[in-house]
Design a protein around this motif. Structure first.
Motif, PDB file in Angstrom:
ATOM      1  N   ASN A  87      -6.004 -14.417  -4.700  1.00  0.00           N
ATOM      2  CA  ASN A  87      -4.761 -13.941  -5.295  1.00  0.00           C
ATOM      3  C   ASN A  87      -4.859 -12.454  -5.645  1.00  0.00           C
ATOM      4  N   ASN A  88      -3.757 -11.731  -5.360  1.00  0.00           N
ATOM      5  CA  ASN A  88      -3.649 -10.302  -5.706  1.00  0.00           C
ATOM      6  C   ASN A  88      -4.733  -9.459  -5.055  1.00  0.00           C
ATOM      7  N   PHE A  89      -5.125  -9.836  -3.854  1.00  0.00           N
ATOM      8  CA  PHE A  89      -6.117  -9.058  -3.113  1.00  0.00           C
ATOM      9  C   PHE A  89      -5.463  -8.507  -1.856  1.00  0.00           C
ATOM     10  N   LYS A  90      -5.571  -7.188  -1.669  1.00  0.00           N
ATOM     11  CA  LYS A  90      -5.010  -6.531  -0.493  1.00  0.00           C
ATOM     12  C   LYS A  90      -6.117  -5.809   0.277  1.00  0.00           C
ATOM     13  N   ILE A  91      -5.939  -5.749   1.577  1.00  0.00           N
ATOM     14  CA  ILE A  91      -6.882  -5.020   2.421  1.00  0.00           C
ATOM     15  C   ILE A  91      -6.328  -3.617   2.629  1.00  0.00           C
ATOM     16  N   TYR A  92      -7.072  -2.618   2.175  1.00  0.00           N
ATOM     17  CA  TYR A  92      -6.657  -1.219   2.312  1.00  0.00           C
ATOM     18  C   TYR A  92      -7.415  -0.599   3.479  1.00  0.00           C
ATOM     19  N   GLU A  93      -6.665  -0.207   4.490  1.00  0.00           N
ATOM     20  CA  GLU A  93      -7.268   0.378   5.678  1.00  0.00           C
ATOM     21  C   GLU A  93      -6.695   1.766   5.922  1.00  0.00           C
TER      22      GLU A  93
ATOM     23  N   VAL B 297      -2.625  -3.080   3.705  1.00  0.00           N
ATOM     24  CA  VAL B 297      -1.984  -1.811   3.363  1.00  0.00           C
ATOM     25  C   VAL B 297      -2.650  -0.712   4.181  1.00  0.00           C
ATOM     26  N   ASN B 298      -1.878  -0.051   5.034  1.00  0.00           N
ATOM     27  CA  ASN B 298      -2.381   1.079   5.807  1.00  0.00           C
ATOM     28  C   ASN B 298      -1.950   2.368   5.115  1.00  0.00           C
TER      29      ASN B 298
END
Length: 320
Positions: free
Chosen positions: A86-92, A174-175
């Protein structure tokens, strides 16, 4: 039956797990259990996550799928299932140029930091069968993936790569663009500028100081250098702290920095309050000096990067 042979993985949805069980059931008795489970994972990763493997491995799995009984899948297999964390995003980051090196360890570490989740790369030691090093990726207390390699560095990277494959199918991505590093017109700060800041910030010697009084008795006016015709140095010798407190005769393992941390702090504070977007530190700085600038830039939340090689290497600091 197949359900007993096939253990559901943490990242698998119900339909992916059931489909993998069907794959195992179709080819039970043809392969050892361990190999069959591994082939089923390869098949599921290719089918549902779009993963790629060496050509021989992909050909084998595709051949098994075509020759075996049809596997029933739900009508809708696309789209991301419920998030694993939960509430985890991949920032690339978007690549700056063709020379940008893809590093899954950096991506997953940065994603955990920005998502405010704990992350642990757990060293599992050396496996008995393959004699490879093994690492596990644990985020927010959940085991995400493991990876093996011929060394710890390779094993950690493979574990991060496997974790990203799993997380990309379950978590939002998220890019974002990295800052522009066109810094030719950026103001440049020399090493002498940094050193002079330390002298400017140094406490002045009071008139009641014993050394001050002794120099005045010998003719020093309190202004300018010491000695005949005031030709000596005008600035006091600054005391330099030592780290490690090694015994007499021991050599320090690494050379210290000549640049004071206080000078870098003051410089970056002034930079933050200015209208400049980038600040360049001269190539005069040593490797140890640059390490100080990198460390303090990170504290202030500034982007920092080194350019050039050897004697021409310098640092550019950029506002986010």
């Amino acid at each position: 039956m197949a359900a007993k042979r096939c253990m559901k993985c943490l990242w698998e949805s119900d339909f992916q797990w059931k489909a993998r069980c069907q794959f195992i059931e179709a080819w039970k008795g043809h392969y050892p259990n361990d190999r069959l489970v591994a082939l089923s994972m390869v098949w599921a990763n290719m089918k549902f996550l779009g993963c790629r493997y060496p050509p021989k491995t992909e050909d084998l799995v595709k051949d098994l799928e075509s020759k075996g009984p049809s596997i029933s899948l739900p009508d809708k297999t696309k789209g991301k299932p419920k998030p694993l964390i939960n509430n985890f995003k991949i920032y690339e980051r978007e690549q700056e140029d063709d020379k940008t090196i893809y590093n899954p360890v950096i991506i997953i570490n940065e994603s955990a930091q920005k998502s405010k989740k704990t992350i642990l790369f757990e060293d599992l030691g050396v496996t008995d069968k393959t004699a490879f090093n093994s690492f596990a990726v644990v985020i927010d207390g959940k085991l995400i993936a493991t990876g093996e390699g011929q060394g710890k560095k390779e094993a950690k990277r493979n574990a991060a790569e496997n974790a990203l494959i799993i997380l990309r199918a379950r978590q939002p991505i998220v890019n974002y663009k990295t800052p522009s590093w066109e810094h030719e017109s950026a103001p440049c700060l020399s090493k002498s500028d940094l050193v002079s800041k330390a002298y400017n910030k140094a406490a002045s010697i009071s008139d009641d100081n014993i050394g001050n009084q002794m120099l005045r008795k010998m003719g020093w006016s309190g202004i300018g250098g010491v000695g005949k015709d005031c030709q000596g140095r005008a600035e006091p010798v600054l005391a330099t702290g030592t780290d490690g407190k090694l015994g007499f005769g021991c050599k320090k393992p690494t050379q210290g920095s000549d640049v004071k941390k206080s000078s870098v702090h003051e410089t970056l504070k002034s930079f933050l309050s200015s209208t400049d977007q980038q600040l360049k530190f001269s190539a005069e700085l040593t490797k140890e000096d640059r390490a100080v600038v990198h460390e303090i830039s990170k504290r202030y939340g500034l982007k920092h990067r080194s350019f050039g090689r050897d004697k021409d290497r310098y640092i550019v600091v950029c506002k986010r």
